[in-house]
Design a protein around this motif. Structure first.
Motif, PDB file in Angstrom:
ATOM      1  N   ALA A 116       0.854  -1.186   0.000  1.00 51.76           N
ATOM      2  CA  ALA A 116       0.000   0.000   0.000  1.00 51.76           C
ATOM      3  C   ALA A 116       0.890   1.236   0.000  1.00 51.76           C
ATOM      4  CB  ALA A 116      -0.910   0.007   1.220  1.00 51.76           C
ATOM      5  N   LEU A 117       0.516   2.210  -0.801  1.00 51.21           N
ATOM      6  CA  LEU A 117       1.303   3.427  -0.978  1.00 51.21           C
ATOM      7  C   LEU A 117       0.420   4.630  -0.687  1.00 51.21           C
ATOM      8  CD1 LEU A 117       4.065   4.584  -2.063  1.00 51.21           C
ATOM      9  CD2 LEU A 117       2.927   4.716  -4.304  1.00 51.21           C
ATOM     10  N   MET A 118       0.922   5.549   0.124  1.00 53.02           N
ATOM     11  CA  MET A 118       0.166   6.748   0.502  1.00 53.02           C
ATOM     12  C   MET A 118       0.926   7.978   0.024  1.00 53.02           C
ATOM     13  SD  MET A 118      -1.275   7.653   4.294  1.00 53.02           S
ATOM     14  CE  MET A 118      -2.476   8.948   4.607  1.00 53.02           C
ATOM     15  N   ALA A 119       0.203   8.878  -0.653  1.00 50.09           N
ATOM     16  CA  ALA A 119       0.816  10.096  -1.187  1.00 50.09           C
ATOM     17  C   ALA A 119      -0.172  11.238  -1.062  1.00 50.09           C
ATOM     18  CB  ALA A 119       1.218   9.892  -2.642  1.00 50.09           C
ATOM     19  N   PRO A 120       0.325  12.477  -1.020  1.00 46.07           N
ATOM     20  CA  PRO A 120      -0.594  13.620  -0.928  1.00 46.07           C
ATOM     21  C   PRO A 120      -1.534  13.679  -2.123  1.00 46.07           C
ATOM     22  CG  PRO A 120       1.684  14.300  -0.518  1.00 46.07           C
ATOM     23  CD  PRO A 120       1.740  12.891  -1.027  1.00 46.07           C
ATOM     24  N   LEU A 121      -2.770  14.089  -1.882  1.00 44.22           N
ATOM     25  CA  LEU A 121      -3.692  14.342  -2.972  1.00 44.22           C
ATOM     26  C   LEU A 121      -3.147  15.501  -3.801  1.00 44.22           C
ATOM     27  CD1 LEU A 121      -6.459  13.706  -4.302  1.00 44.22           C
ATOM     28  CD2 LEU A 121      -7.435  15.456  -2.806  1.00 44.22           C
ATOM     29  N   GLY A 122      -3.133  15.341  -5.113  1.00 42.99           N
ATOM     30  CA  GLY A 122      -2.556  16.354  -5.979  1.00 42.99           C
ATOM     31  C   GLY A 122      -3.264  17.693  -5.888  1.00 42.99           C
ATOM     32  N   ALA A 123      -2.487  18.762  -6.008  1.00 41.20           N
ATOM     33  CA  ALA A 123      -3.053  20.114  -5.939  1.00 41.20           C
ATOM     34  C   ALA A 123      -4.069  20.339  -7.048  1.00 41.20           C
ATOM     35  CB  ALA A 123      -1.931  21.150  -6.021  1.00 41.20           C
ATOM     36  N   SER A 124      -3.855  19.727  -8.222  1.00 43.16           N
ATOM     37  CA  SER A 124      -4.793  19.923  -9.332  1.00 43.16           C
ATOM     38  C   SER A 124      -6.153  19.315  -9.012  1.00 43.16           C
ATOM     39  CB  SER A 124      -4.234  19.323 -10.615  1.00 43.16           C
ATOM     40  OG  SER A 124      -4.041  17.921 -10.476  1.00 43.16           O
ATOM     41  N   ALA A 125      -6.164  18.161  -8.341  1.00 41.62           N
ATOM     42  CA  ALA A 125      -7.437  17.534  -7.977  1.00 41.62           C
ATOM     43  C   ALA A 125      -8.214  18.412  -7.015  1.00 41.62           C
ATOM     44  CB  ALA A 125      -7.185  16.163  -7.355  1.00 41.62           C
ATOM     45  N   ILE A 126      -7.527  19.002  -6.057  1.00 38.78           N
ATOM     46  CA  ILE A 126      -8.188  19.887  -5.094  1.00 38.78           C
ATOM     47  C   ILE A 126      -8.722  21.127  -5.798  1.00 38.78           C
ATOM     48  CG2 ILE A 126      -7.803  21.314  -3.049  1.00 38.78           C
ATOM     49  CD1 ILE A 126      -5.676  19.225  -2.193  1.00 38.78           C
ATOM     50  N   ALA A 127      -7.937  21.701  -6.710  1.00 40.49           N
ATOM     51  CA  ALA A 127      -8.363  22.902  -7.426  1.00 40.49           C
ATOM     52  C   ALA A 127      -9.567  22.614  -8.321  1.00 40.49           C
ATOM     53  CB  ALA A 127      -7.208  23.450  -8.247  1.00 40.49           C
ATOM     54  N   GLU A 128      -9.584  21.435  -8.957  1.00 45.75           N
ATOM     55  CA  GLU A 128     -10.665  21.118  -9.883  1.00 45.75           C
ATOM     56  C   GLU A 128     -11.995  20.924  -9.187  1.00 45.75           C
ATOM     57  OE1 GLU A 128      -7.824  19.147 -13.327  1.00 45.75           O
ATOM     58  OE2 GLU A 128      -9.017  17.835 -12.028  1.00 45.75           O
ATOM     59  N   ARG A 129     -11.978  20.593  -7.901  1.00 49.88           N
ATOM     60  CA  ARG A 129     -13.231  20.527  -7.152  1.00 49.88           C
ATOM     61  C   ARG A 129     -13.939  21.880  -7.165  1.00 49.88           C
ATOM     62  NH1 ARG A 129     -10.861  18.031  -1.586  1.00 49.88           N
ATOM     63  NH2 ARG A 129     -10.573  15.836  -2.235  1.00 49.88           N
ATOM     64  N   GLN A 130     -13.161  22.948  -7.097  1.00 47.39           N
ATOM     65  CA  GLN A 130     -13.738  24.285  -6.993  1.00 47.39           C
ATOM     66  C   GLN A 130     -13.965  24.927  -8.359  1.00 47.39           C
ATOM     67  OE1 GLN A 130     -14.790  25.112  -4.009  1.00 47.39           O
ATOM     68  NE2 GLN A 130     -13.867  23.199  -3.286  1.00 47.39           N
ATOM     69  N   ARG A 131     -12.992  24.847  -9.252  1.00 50.73           N
ATOM     70  CA  ARG A 131     -13.124  25.554 -10.533  1.00 50.73           C
ATOM     71  C   ARG A 131     -13.757  24.710 -11.615  1.00 50.73           C
ATOM     72  NH1 ARG A 131      -9.230  23.611 -13.966  1.00 50.73           N
ATOM     73  NH2 ARG A 131      -7.251  22.903 -13.069  1.00 50.73           N
ATOM     74  N   GLY A 132     -13.864  23.389 -11.417  1.00 52.54           N
ATOM     75  CA  GLY A 132     -14.439  22.513 -12.418  1.00 52.54           C
ATOM     76  C   GLY A 132     -13.424  22.078 -13.451  1.00 52.54           C
ATOM     77  N   VAL A 133     -13.908  21.341 -14.460  1.00 50.37           N
ATOM     78  CA  VAL A 133     -13.027  20.777 -15.488  1.00 50.37           C
ATOM     79  C   VAL A 133     -13.627  21.002 -16.869  1.00 50.37           C
ATOM     80  CG1 VAL A 133     -11.908  19.030 -14.052  1.00 50.37           C
ATOM     81  CG2 VAL A 133     -14.093  18.496 -15.142  1.00 50.37           C
ATOM     82  N   ALA A 134     -12.764  21.352 -17.803  1.00 49.87           N
ATOM     83  CA  ALA A 134     -13.126  21.405 -19.214  1.00 49.87           C
ATOM     84  C   ALA A 134     -12.792  20.051 -19.823  1.00 49.87           C
ATOM     85  CB  ALA A 134     -12.351  22.513 -19.919  1.00 49.87           C
ATOM     86  N   ILE A 135     -13.767  19.402 -20.445  1.00 49.85           N
ATOM     87  CA  ILE A 135     -13.540  18.044 -20.928  1.00 49.85           C
ATOM     88  C   ILE A 135     -13.628  17.973 -22.451  1.00 49.85           C
ATOM     89  CG2 ILE A 135     -14.504  17.101 -18.799  1.00 49.85           C
ATOM     90  CD1 ILE A 135     -16.903  16.123 -20.541  1.00 49.85           C
ATOM     91  N   THR A 136     -13.056  16.902 -22.981  1.00 44.74           N
ATOM     92  CA  THR A 136     -13.201  16.556 -24.385  1.00 44.74           C
ATOM     93  C   THR A 136     -13.748  15.139 -24.469  1.00 44.74           C
ATOM     94  OG1 THR A 136     -12.061  16.428 -26.525  1.00 44.74           O
ATOM     95  CG2 THR A 136     -10.830  15.685 -24.605  1.00 44.74           C
ATOM     96  N   LEU A 137     -14.456  14.851 -25.553  1.00 40.70           N
ATOM     97  CA  LEU A 137     -15.004  13.519 -25.772  1.00 40.70           C
ATOM     98  C   LEU A 137     -14.091  12.753 -26.712  1.00 40.70           C
ATOM     99  CD1 LEU A 137     -18.799  14.401 -26.295  1.00 40.70           C
ATOM    100  CD2 LEU A 137     -17.587  13.890 -24.156  1.00 40.70           C
ATOM    101  N   LEU A 138     -13.714  11.540 -26.322  1.00 42.61           N
ATOM    102  CA  LEU A 138     -12.818  10.707 -27.117  1.00 42.61           C
ATOM    103  C   LEU A 138     -13.426   9.321 -27.305  1.00 42.61           C
ATOM    104  CD1 LEU A 138      -9.321  11.498 -25.517  1.00 42.61           C
ATOM    105  CD2 LEU A 138     -10.340  12.527 -27.565  1.00 42.61           C
ATOM    106  N   GLY A 139     -13.211   8.734 -28.469  1.00 45.18           N
ATOM    107  CA  GLY A 139     -13.694   7.382 -28.729  1.00 45.18           C
ATOM    108  C   GLY A 139     -12.924   6.349 -27.936  1.00 45.18           C
ATOM    109  N   ARG A 140     -13.627   5.278 -27.539  1.00 46.90           N
ATOM    110  CA  ARG A 140     -12.969   4.211 -26.784  1.00 46.90           C
ATOM    111  C   ARG A 140     -12.795   2.938 -27.589  1.00 46.90           C
ATOM    112  NH1 ARG A 140     -15.079   1.576 -21.193  1.00 46.90           N
ATOM    113  NH2 ARG A 140     -16.309   0.363 -22.676  1.00 46.90           N
ATOM    114  N   GLY A 141     -13.572   2.756 -28.652  1.00 49.04           N
ATOM    115  CA  GLY A 141     -13.345   1.614 -29.535  1.00 49.04           C
ATOM    116  C   GLY A 141     -14.229   0.414 -29.299  1.00 49.04           C
TER     117      GLY A 141
END
Length: 284
Positions: A116-141
């Motif tokens: 088991a490995l423990m690491a800090p939650l990334g700063a980007s993940a914390i920021a995206e909770r508040q500002r949201g995310v711009a997404i793109t749609l990609l095919g999966r096949g």
């Protein structure tokens, strides 16, 4: 940022730079293994809380069964989690991710590898909770129902073979997006590389049908608790047009928890009136 912590299943903490995996470990050379990840955060009372601990251990067991791996040593993973939480400095890093890893072990034999490995939650993940995310749609096949009928494609397993998911995330970043939602050849919305999609359509919370999709523990949490806010979550076949015409949408995941979708391939999405309720329900 705090250094990661590594724990073995006997509960001992090992230097993360100390080698514990053989060069011929099948988890390394072939991605032949499974993992799960859970958020750990300091609660209002100051005590650490491992979010949905039992559910993540259950999913690790299901993933191992799908790959025909030995059943995880659940008591051992419990010892490892407890050791990591006890050793972590929550004053410096109040949120962290624990990854539970199980591989088939060395190609020459000798049994499974687990840690088991423990690491800090990334700063980007914390920021995206508040500002949201711009997404793109990609095919999966593959269509979801096709994958569900092909057990060799490991539907429902959280396997270490994550290179396609990570490649999709890199492709999105290279084109100015934060994240991805996959689309099937038939035009149905699926899941993100590391997240589940929820759409508000006229006040109804909808999520793609689960055929060939990894079961989301955060979605289970939302589905269970949504009625307390007068909401329900339904599974439906959704198209890109459903998303673009929605009253709002979110990506759910175990670490980031909830991130509002701000746009789809450059087209802005509105903020759902239910956004505050989902934030309360998922403790964002």
């Amino acid at each position: 940022m705090s250094a990661p912590l590594l724990a073995l299943l006997d509960g001992s903490i090992v230097d993360v730079a100390h080698p514990i995996i053989r060069a011929d470990d099948l988890g390394v050379v072939r991605g032949d293994g499974v993992f799960d990840a859970t958020l750990v955060r300091s609660g209002a009372d100051g005590a650490p809380h491992v979010r949905d601990r039992e559910a993540h251990l259950d999913r690790l067991e299901r993933s191992a069964e799908i790959l025909q791996l030995p059943a995880p040593d659940r008591a051992g993973f419990d010892r490892a989690i407890d050791a990591l939480v006890a050793a972590w400095d929550f004053g410096a890093e109040p949120e962290a991710i624990i990854r539970l890893v199980l591989t088939r072990g060395a190609e020459s034999g000798g049994g499974a590898t687990a840690f088991a490995l423990m690491a800090p939650l990334g700063a980007s993940a914390i920021a995206e909770r508040q500002r949201g995310v711009a997404i793109t749609l990609l095919g999966r096949g593959h269509d979801g129902d096709e994958v569900a009928a092909m057990p060799w494609l490991l539907p429902g397993a959280k396997s270490l073979s994550y290179s396609i998911n990570m490649a999709a995330k890199r492709h999105a970043a290279q084109h100015g997006f934060d994240d991805v939602v996959f689309v099937s050849p038939a035009g149905a919305l699926l899941e993100g590389p590391t997240s589940t999609l929820v759409v508000d359509r006229g006040g109804r919370l909808l999520t793609p049908r689960q055929d060939g999709i990894l079961a989301s523990i955060t979605l289970e949490h939302l589905t269970r608790d949504a009625p307390a806010e007068g909401l329900d979550v339904a599974f439906e076949t959704l198209s890109p047009d459903d998303l673009r015409a929605s009253d709002g949408a979110w990506l759910l995941s175990s670490g980031r928890l909830l991130a509002r979708v701000t746009s789809v391939d450059g087209q802005p999405l509105p903020v759902s009136p239910h956004d505050p309720a989902l934030r309360r329900l998922l403790d964002v």
